[in-house]
Scaffold this motif. Sequence first.
Motif, mmCIF file in Angstrom:
data_model
loop_
_atom_site.group_PDB
_atom_site.id
_atom_site.type_symbol
_atom_site.label_atom_id
_atom_site.label_comp_id
_atom_site.label_asym_id
_atom_site.label_seq_id
_atom_site.Cartn_x
_atom_site.Cartn_y
_atom_site.Cartn_z
ATOM 1 N N ARG A 175 0.930 -1.262 0.086
ATOM 2 C CA ARG A 175 0.009 0.312 0.058
ATOM 3 C C ARG A 175 0.826 1.304 0.014
ATOM 4 N N ALA A 225 -1.851 3.740 -1.062
ATOM 5 C CA ALA A 225 -2.955 3.461 -1.623
ATOM 6 C C ALA A 225 -4.009 3.444 -0.433
ATOM 7 N N GLU A 228 -7.923 -0.042 -1.844
ATOM 8 C CA GLU A 228 -7.551 -1.073 -2.381
ATOM 9 C C GLU A 228 -8.293 -2.603 -2.524
ATOM 10 N N THR A 229 -9.286 -2.349 -3.342
ATOM 11 C CA THR A 229 -10.364 -3.697 -3.341
ATOM 12 C C THR A 229 -10.083 -4.218 -4.768
ATOM 13 N N GLY A 233 -9.927 1.501 -6.504
ATOM 14 C CA GLY A 233 -8.437 1.731 -5.851
ATOM 15 C C GLY A 233 -8.434 3.328 -5.884
ATOM 16 N N ASP A 235 -5.443 6.184 -4.579
ATOM 17 C CA ASP A 235 -4.099 6.415 -4.135
ATOM 18 C C ASP A 235 -3.909 7.748 -4.047
#
Length: 328
Positions: A175, A225, A228-229, A233, A235
Amino acid sequence: MRRRAARASAALGSDAAEAATRPGRETDRRRTGAARTALALASLALLAAAPRASADEPAPGAPELQRPAGEPELRGRAELRAGVVLFDYLETLDGESLDREHGVIPALSGELEVGGRRAFGRLSGRLAGGTVDYHGQVQAPTAPAIDGVWASGQSDAQLLEARLEGGAWVDPARRLAVFAGVGARQWQRTIHDTVATGRDGLLYQIQGLSETYGWWDLDLGARYAIVETEGDGWDVEAALVQTVSPGIQVSYAGSNLSLDLGARLGWRASTSWRHRFAPSWFAVAGLWGEGYRFGASAAKDVGGGQAILEPDSRTFRLGLELGVGARF
């Protein structure tokens, strides 16, 4: 064969014993038949299992098969975006404003990123161009009526940039990442001819000029991030940017002059949201901004008792982009 011979010998016993024990014999026959049935079923099961086991087992000396990893060693994404850029440029000399350009221009950008489990590389580029408003002081030392007065007009701006970066993941969940990179940039600036009102109240024709800025830059930053799935996303990233070897080519009085500018520290920040709408495709929206400065050049003699220099300057850009991308 030995089992059958034993059973045959047992069957040749006396008739009296056989007659006396007929009910027991019937019971033995049932037991013997059940045993034979069980033995036959077991034999069939063994025969059926033997070829399957030999097929599953590798041949002697054959390499062992590796299980496929749950995640590929390399993965990447490619994006193409279109949007607009708010462009703001200001020149100053000894704290006094000399000219300013401001406006919104269209932009097209692309990005390619390939990464593994620990590191990634990114190649990006952006092209922006259009016409912006120009306001600046007239530089005419030999014409006191208009020297230093303000004139308004338009200027064409074309900005081209390319950047190559490499980074590494800091945490196992990938991440947070840090990155560093190098970029090459160019800005072509064409100030249109315009008119200005002199101190005597008369209108004067003011000739424009063309300039081309070029420089390298080095950046060092971090990316995180937030979301984050599997389908979305989000970021954010930020970087410090150091300009390297900035310079300018100026078309003046029919000749091209080259001036070296001062390198200064700048910054860049961005955020992107990606939403998957197909197994390998996603939509992307991005917001980014940056600021950088150049130091004034040394004065260069152009003859006739005149000299030219490029003053201190600062640039701010803010962009909004929408696009589409693919993962591979």
